[in-house]
Design a protein around this motif. Structure first.
Motif: not given
Length: 215
Positions: A190-196
């Motif tokens: 989820h953190e990587q999706f949010l980062h993008n």
């Protein structure tokens, strides 16, 4: 008004007219039609065979925002998309890779989910993504070049932000080294999706297309 939109192809069967009212007007409407004050109970009543939902303020606010968002998107679909003309310009560099991808037909009767105009956008998204993914992320240190994908919807396939980033990069390539190269090309958490998504929003801000999107 909703009936007119539906007759022209808008998908609004889930939107009730009362969900589009202002909060105070919704309370008055509920009391007039049921005799029950909003907040006094959480169940629902009936009037002339139609179910009436009695919602708490916070619940109504959430549902109303979603209802208005859906109405505005469907208005755009019904009245704006049909005016968009498509111009196909063959790109020899991407023809080979596109031949390996299943096609999306734009004929009116080939889908009961998306209109021909929405399918035209899907075709555009597929072509731009396939053309630009090797350009935008050729030097990526966060997953390398993303894999080929078949974009067939506007939710799951756009969730990681890569498809939208590829579209923006095709018109604003100067955002590649400053923004898009920092995206995860194979996000798993989820953190990587949010980062993008945060990078995508910052890119929109950079070109003055913030449209009230908050980071």
């Amino acid at each position: 008004l909703l009936h007119d939109f539906r007759s022209q192809g808008a998908c609004l069967s889930h939107v009730m007219p009362e969900f589009l009212l202002a909060p105070e007007d919704y309370k008055i409407w509920t009391e007039v039609n049921t005799g029950i004050r909003v907040g006094s109970m959480r169940s629902s009543g009936k009037l002339s065979g139609k179910r009436i939902f009695i919602l708490e303020d916070s619940v109504f606010e959430t549902i109303s925002k979603r209802a208005w968002t859906d109405v505005l998107l469907q208005i755009y679909k019904v009245f704006v998309l049909p005016r968009v003309s498509s111009r196909i310009v063959p790109d020899p560099s991407s023809l080979e890779s596109l031949q390996n991808m299943p096609g999306i037909k734009s004929e009116p009767l080939c889908s009961n989910i998306y209109s021909r105009y929405e399918r035209a956008i899907l075709i555009w998204l597929n072509k731009n993504y396939e053309k630009n993914r090797k350009i935008v992320w050729k030097d990526s240190q966060r997953g390398g070049i993303p894999t080929m994908r078949w974009i067939v919807n506007f939710d799951q396939d756009l969730l990681d932000g890569l498809v939208l980033a590829a579209q923006i990069a095709s018109y604003c390539p100067y955002l590649i080294p400053t923004h898009f190269i920092k995206m995860y090309t194979d996000p798993r958490t989820h953190e990587q999706f949010l980062h993008n998504c945060l990078i995508l929003v910052k890119a929109l801000h950079a070109v003055k297309l913030d449209i009230d999107i908050k980071v």
